[in-house]
Design a protein around this motif. Structure first.
Motif, mmCIF file in Angstrom:
data_model
loop_
_atom_site.group_PDB
_atom_site.id
_atom_site.type_symbol
_atom_site.label_atom_id
_atom_site.label_comp_id
_atom_site.label_asym_id
_atom_site.label_seq_id
_atom_site.Cartn_x
_atom_site.Cartn_y
_atom_site.Cartn_z
ATOM 1 N N THR A 45 29.072 -29.822 37.684
ATOM 2 C CA THR A 45 29.495 -31.212 37.684
ATOM 3 C C THR A 45 30.442 -31.483 38.852
ATOM 4 N N HIS A 127 23.724 -29.729 29.579
ATOM 5 C CA HIS A 127 24.073 -30.456 30.798
ATOM 6 C C HIS A 127 24.668 -31.831 30.477
ATOM 7 N N TRP A 131 28.501 -33.088 31.722
ATOM 8 C CA TRP A 131 28.719 -34.227 32.616
ATOM 9 C C TRP A 131 29.441 -35.397 31.943
#
Length: 383
Positions: A45, A127, A131
């Motif tokens: 990120t 993921h 993020w």
């Protein structure tokens, strides 16, 4: 007459379904190969790398204007512009991380759509949390420091175009949202992040500047707002985007022959024309309903997205026939399998457009092409 209308509708629907099936078969080997790669990737990120020139913090996305260079007169002077020529020394780590995230999510969602295997949704969840949810690694929901210019601006409205890289993240989450591997808590957290981003991008001066941009930047503002508003069920913004497409984007940017004069004046007229058409077609794909079909909408003087595809199609099929100046960079890298062709082929049952899309490159490797390809995984954009 009723029987005839029903027959035509059945025939057209059948054609569209046939093309969509062919799209799946064309993309299947690319999807499964990329999905295997995506299953092995760990999140990266904006917190993974920082730039000393950023006015923001660790959790803020930061990028720098592509066409801005050090002033040769003095290293301490503000940067100077060289339009169309990308400065390779600019900070792009956050942009590359976001593009990587988009490619991972697009690949996982495409594979999930084909196979229904929950392992793809499980990997996507990792993921998404990194993020948008995890306090240690999440990105702040704004692009306030995007496309900065040393000595001139800590961020700009023009930088909001970087947000298009999150569209296939959202589309991927939508495709996988019914998987038990993607919990309601995670999904609500992601939707909450995008709701905050929408508030920022529609109220901050940078957002207003980008919305009012006259060229592809204004188109891409509508495109990403439409995508995120659909994800968060923001009916007000969806209606606003439909109206803006019909009343502002199409009449102000397209000429009556289907070309984009503002893009043709640029130093990269071919690439920018392709980019703007792709964005308009993606808007039509996102926002069209039975009651309000943007694909068939025409202005009073006949401007339409169909005319835009028809104008550019011969030059996508055979670039050598392009009658305008060549792009100053990346002329040799375009076109690839443009979403305008595949979306248009399905919307209008056009086999010529599908054939042109089918033979073009479905796995581009050039970074500039990848960055300016708003839809890299078209399968997840079809219902």
């Amino acid at each position: 007459m009723v029987f005839l209308a029903v027959s035509i509708l059945y025939r057209e629907t059948g054609y569209s379904q046939s093309i969509t099936k062919q799209v799946t078969e064309t993309l299947r080997p690319y999807i499964m190969k990329e999905a295997e790669w995506a299953l092995k990737q760990q999140p990266v990120t904006v917190t993974a790398e920082t730039c000393s020139r950023s006015a923001g913090g660790k959790h803020d996305f930061y990028s720098e204007g592509d066409y801005w260079w050090p002033n040769p007169k003095s290293v301490d002077s503000p940067y100077v512009q060289r339009d169309g020529l990308t400065n390779p020394q600019n900070f792009v780590a956050h942009r590359l991380a976001m593009i990587r995230f988009s490619r991972i999510m697009g690949a996982l969602a495409s594979a999930y759509k084909i196979t229904g295997d929950k392992k793809y949704a499980e990997q996507a969840t990792i993921h998404l949390k990194a993020w948008f949810i995890s306090p240690e690694t999440m990105m702040n929901p704004n692009l306030q420091y995007s496309q900065a210019i040393k000595g001139i601006a800590t961020g700009r409205g023009i930088g909001i175009i970087d947000g298009i890289q999150l569209m296939e993240v959202v589309q991927g989450a939508e495709v996988m949202q019914n998987s038990p591997a993607l919990s309601k808590q995670t999904l609500d957290g992601v939707k909450g992040w995008f709701a905050k981003y929408l508030t920022w991008v529609t109220t901050h001066k940078y957002g207003q500047d980008e919305m009012n941009a006259k060229n592809n930047h204004g188109t891409c503002w509508v495109m990403q707002i439409a995508c995120f508003a659909k994800f968060t069920n923001n009916t007000q913004l969806l209606n606003f985007c439909r109206d803006r497409y019909k009343q502002i984007l199409l009449p102000d940017q397209m000429a009556t022959d289907g070309s984009f004069p503002l893009e043709l004046k640029r130093t990269k007229p071919y690439g920018y024309s392709i980019f703007d058409l792709d964005a308009m077609c993606t808007i039509c794909q996102l926002l069209s309903t039975k009651e309000d079909n943007l694909w068939t909408f025409e202005t009073t003087d006949g401007r339409s997205v169909k005319k835009g595809i028809a104008f550019l199609y011969p030059y996508l099929k055979d670039k050598a026939t392009w009658p305008y100046q060549h792009d100053v960079m990346h002329w040799e890298d375009w076109p690839v399998a443009q979403p305008s062709l595949v979306f248009g082929a399905v919307a209008f049952n056009n086999s010529d457009w599908f054939t042109a899309w089918n033979v073009l490159n479905h796995a581009p490797e050039n970074d500039e092409v990848i960055r300016n390809l708003p839809v890299r995984h078209p399968l997840i954009w079809f219902n």
